[in-house]
Scaffold this motif. Structure first.
Motif, PDB file in Angstrom:
ATOM      1  N   VAL A  11      46.492  71.755   1.352  1.00 38.60           N
ATOM      2  CA  VAL A  11      45.694  71.539   0.033  1.00 38.60           C
ATOM      3  C   VAL A  11      44.343  71.920   0.066  1.00 38.60           C
ATOM      4  CG1 VAL A  11      45.513  70.221  -2.085  1.00 38.60           C
ATOM      5  CG2 VAL A  11      47.635  70.127  -0.814  1.00 38.60           C
ATOM      6  N   GLU A  12      44.110  72.845  -0.649  1.00 40.83           N
ATOM      7  CA  GLU A  12      42.330  73.379  -0.719  1.00 40.83           C
ATOM      8  C   GLU A  12      42.062  73.180  -2.204  1.00 40.83           C
ATOM      9  OE1 GLU A  12      41.951  76.665   1.377  1.00 40.83           O
ATOM     10  OE2 GLU A  12      42.601  76.006   3.259  1.00 40.83           O
ATOM     11  N   PRO A  13      41.629  72.124  -2.798  1.00 38.05           N
ATOM     12  CA  PRO A  13      41.058  72.108  -4.149  1.00 38.05           C
ATOM     13  C   PRO A  13      39.742  72.848  -4.355  1.00 38.05           C
ATOM     14  CG  PRO A  13      40.884  70.012  -3.271  1.00 38.05           C
ATOM     15  CD  PRO A  13      41.692  70.842  -2.345  1.00 38.05           C
ATOM     16  N   ASP A  14      39.678  73.876  -5.268  1.00 34.38           N
ATOM     17  CA  ASP A  14      38.529  74.432  -5.789  1.00 34.38           C
ATOM     18  C   ASP A  14      37.906  73.476  -6.719  1.00 34.38           C
ATOM     19  OD1 ASP A  14      36.388  76.246  -5.948  1.00 34.38           O
ATOM     20  OD2 ASP A  14      37.673  77.723  -6.878  1.00 34.38           O
ATOM     21  N   VAL A  15      36.808  72.568  -6.368  1.00 35.90           N
ATOM     22  CA  VAL A  15      36.136  71.721  -7.115  1.00 35.90           C
ATOM     23  C   VAL A  15      35.309  72.489  -8.164  1.00 35.90           C
ATOM     24  CG1 VAL A  15      34.681  69.786  -7.427  1.00 35.90           C
ATOM     25  CG2 VAL A  15      36.403  69.792  -5.372  1.00 35.90           C
ATOM     26  N   LYS A  16      34.640  73.596  -7.672  1.00 32.86           N
ATOM     27  CA  LYS A  16      33.626  74.193  -8.568  1.00 32.86           C
ATOM     28  C   LYS A  16      34.306  74.814  -9.776  1.00 32.86           C
ATOM     29  CE  LYS A  16      30.369  75.484  -4.606  1.00 32.86           C
ATOM     30  NZ  LYS A  16      29.929  76.522  -3.802  1.00 32.86           N
ATOM     31  N   ASN A  17      35.783  75.083  -9.435  1.00 31.91           N
ATOM     32  CA  ASN A  17      36.466  75.837 -10.793  1.00 31.91           C
ATOM     33  C   ASN A  17      37.012  74.719 -11.354  1.00 31.91           C
ATOM     34  OD1 ASN A  17      35.497  78.303 -10.330  1.00 31.91           O
ATOM     35  ND2 ASN A  17      37.140  78.774  -8.836  1.00 31.91           N
ATOM     36  N   GLY A  18      36.835  73.393 -11.280  1.00 28.29           N
ATOM     37  CA  GLY A  18      37.443  72.593 -11.895  1.00 28.29           C
ATOM     38  C   GLY A  18      38.777  71.692 -11.559  1.00 28.29           C
ATOM     39  N   ASP A  19      39.131  72.005 -10.208  1.00 30.89           N
ATOM     40  CA  ASP A  19      40.082  71.252  -9.555  1.00 30.89           C
ATOM     41  C   ASP A  19      39.529  69.745  -9.119  1.00 30.89           C
ATOM     42  OD1 ASP A  19      41.671  73.411  -9.962  1.00 30.89           O
ATOM     43  OD2 ASP A  19      41.563  73.981  -7.727  1.00 30.89           O
ATOM     44  N   LEU A  20      40.655  68.676  -9.047  1.00 27.80           N
ATOM     45  CA  LEU A  20      40.049  67.443  -8.795  1.00 27.80           C
ATOM     46  C   LEU A  20      40.068  67.485  -7.353  1.00 27.80           C
ATOM     47  CD1 LEU A  20      42.866  65.657 -10.811  1.00 27.80           C
ATOM     48  CD2 LEU A  20      40.305  65.777 -11.326  1.00 27.80           C
ATOM     49  N   LEU A  21      39.242  66.661  -6.686  1.00 31.45           N
ATOM     50  CA  LEU A  21      38.688  66.420  -5.318  1.00 31.45           C
ATOM     51  C   LEU A  21      40.160  65.743  -4.644  1.00 31.45           C
ATOM     52  CD1 LEU A  21      37.017  67.023  -2.772  1.00 31.45           C
ATOM     53  CD2 LEU A  21      36.106  64.964  -3.400  1.00 31.45           C
ATOM     54  N   ASP A  22      40.782  64.684  -5.527  1.00 29.69           N
ATOM     55  CA  ASP A  22      41.880  63.891  -5.288  1.00 29.69           C
ATOM     56  C   ASP A  22      43.123  65.053  -5.306  1.00 29.69           C
ATOM     57  OD1 ASP A  22      43.791  62.044  -4.663  1.00 29.69           O
ATOM     58  OD2 ASP A  22      43.570  61.100  -6.649  1.00 29.69           O
ATOM     59  N   ILE A  23      43.881  64.899  -3.776  1.00 29.60           N
ATOM     60  CA  ILE A  23      44.908  65.890  -3.864  1.00 29.60           C
ATOM     61  C   ILE A  23      46.189  65.262  -4.321  1.00 29.60           C
ATOM     62  CG2 ILE A  23      44.025  66.938  -1.937  1.00 29.60           C
ATOM     63  CD1 ILE A  23      45.843  65.374  -0.294  1.00 29.60           C
ATOM     64  N   ARG A  24      46.328  64.051  -4.709  1.00 29.36           N
ATOM     65  CA  ARG A  24      47.429  63.507  -5.237  1.00 29.36           C
ATOM     66  C   ARG A  24      48.132  64.170  -6.194  1.00 29.36           C
ATOM     67  NH1 ARG A  24      46.004  57.442  -5.661  1.00 29.36           N
ATOM     68  NH2 ARG A  24      44.172  58.349  -6.550  1.00 29.36           N
ATOM     69  N   PRO A  25      47.585  64.766  -7.313  1.00 29.53           N
ATOM     70  CA  PRO A  25      48.360  65.640  -8.330  1.00 29.53           C
ATOM     71  C   PRO A  25      48.723  66.986  -7.858  1.00 29.53           C
ATOM     72  CG  PRO A  25      46.022  65.037  -9.013  1.00 29.53           C
ATOM     73  CD  PRO A  25      46.247  64.580  -7.783  1.00 29.53           C
ATOM     74  N   TYR A  26      48.399  67.536  -6.786  1.00 32.39           N
ATOM     75  CA  TYR A  26      49.016  68.721  -6.160  1.00 32.39           C
ATOM     76  C   TYR A  26      50.094  68.625  -5.168  1.00 32.39           C
ATOM     77  CZ  TYR A  26      44.312  69.710  -7.913  1.00 32.39           C
ATOM     78  OH  TYR A  26      43.426  69.853  -8.945  1.00 32.39           O
ATOM     79  N   CYS A  27      50.198  67.377  -4.583  1.00 31.76           N
ATOM     80  CA  CYS A  27      51.228  66.966  -3.559  1.00 31.76           C
ATOM     81  C   CYS A  27      52.102  65.962  -4.240  1.00 31.76           C
ATOM     82  CB  CYS A  27      50.664  66.419  -2.397  1.00 31.76           C
ATOM     83  SG  CYS A  27      49.182  67.254  -1.526  1.00 31.76           S
ATOM     84  N   LYS A  28      53.704  66.338  -3.975  1.00 28.97           N
ATOM     85  CA  LYS A  28      54.530  65.137  -4.408  1.00 28.97           C
ATOM     86  C   LYS A  28      55.317  64.938  -3.250  1.00 28.97           C
ATOM     87  CE  LYS A  28      53.419  65.792  -8.681  1.00 28.97           C
ATOM     88  NZ  LYS A  28      52.625  65.010  -9.286  1.00 28.97           N
TER      89      LYS A  28
END
Length: 121
Positions: A11-28
């Motif tokens: 998981v590589e969140p793009d914080v500059k474009n509004g992604d959360l730094l916390d990866i829990r919403p992206y992993c299940k």
């Protein structure tokens, strides 16, 4: 590499474009009854349940063309207008014919709909 480490590395969140730094919403984590921890696997990508409409639907498709709709395939009636039931049914049927014909022109193999689908579609 453990499952958690592999998940964090993928998981590589793009914080500059509004992604959360916390990866829990992206992993299940999906638990299935039975089995043990050694039976666990990591799957990259999108996983979802497939509802088969009828028995003759294909179970596997190679190089599938996928159409994804964020909304539903249904006719939305305006609430402020008074109309007869026959007129509304005709409008709904015509609307469904137009929408379905537009989708058929694109010839998708798989259709993923975010909300409900009208039975007429």
């Amino acid at each position: 590499m453990t499952l958690a480490t592999r998940c964090c590395a993928t998981v590589e969140p793009d914080v500059k474009n509004g992604d959360l730094l916390d990866i829990r919403p992206y992993c299940k984590v999906k638990t299935i009854p039975g089995g043990s921890v050694v039976d666990s696997v990591y799957m990259s990508g999108v996983v979802f349940h497939k509802n088969v409409s009828h028995k003759r639907m294909a179970r596997a498709i190679q190089n599938a063309k996928i159409m994804m709709l964020s909304g539903g395939i249904e006719y939305t009636r305006t609430e402020n207008q008074i109309a007869s039931l026959d007129t509304l049914l005709e409008q709904e049927e015509r609307y469904m014919e137009i929408i379905v014909s537009k989708m058929f022109k694109l010839k998708p193999d798989v259709l993923i709909v975010g909300k409900s689908v009208c039975r007429k579609a």
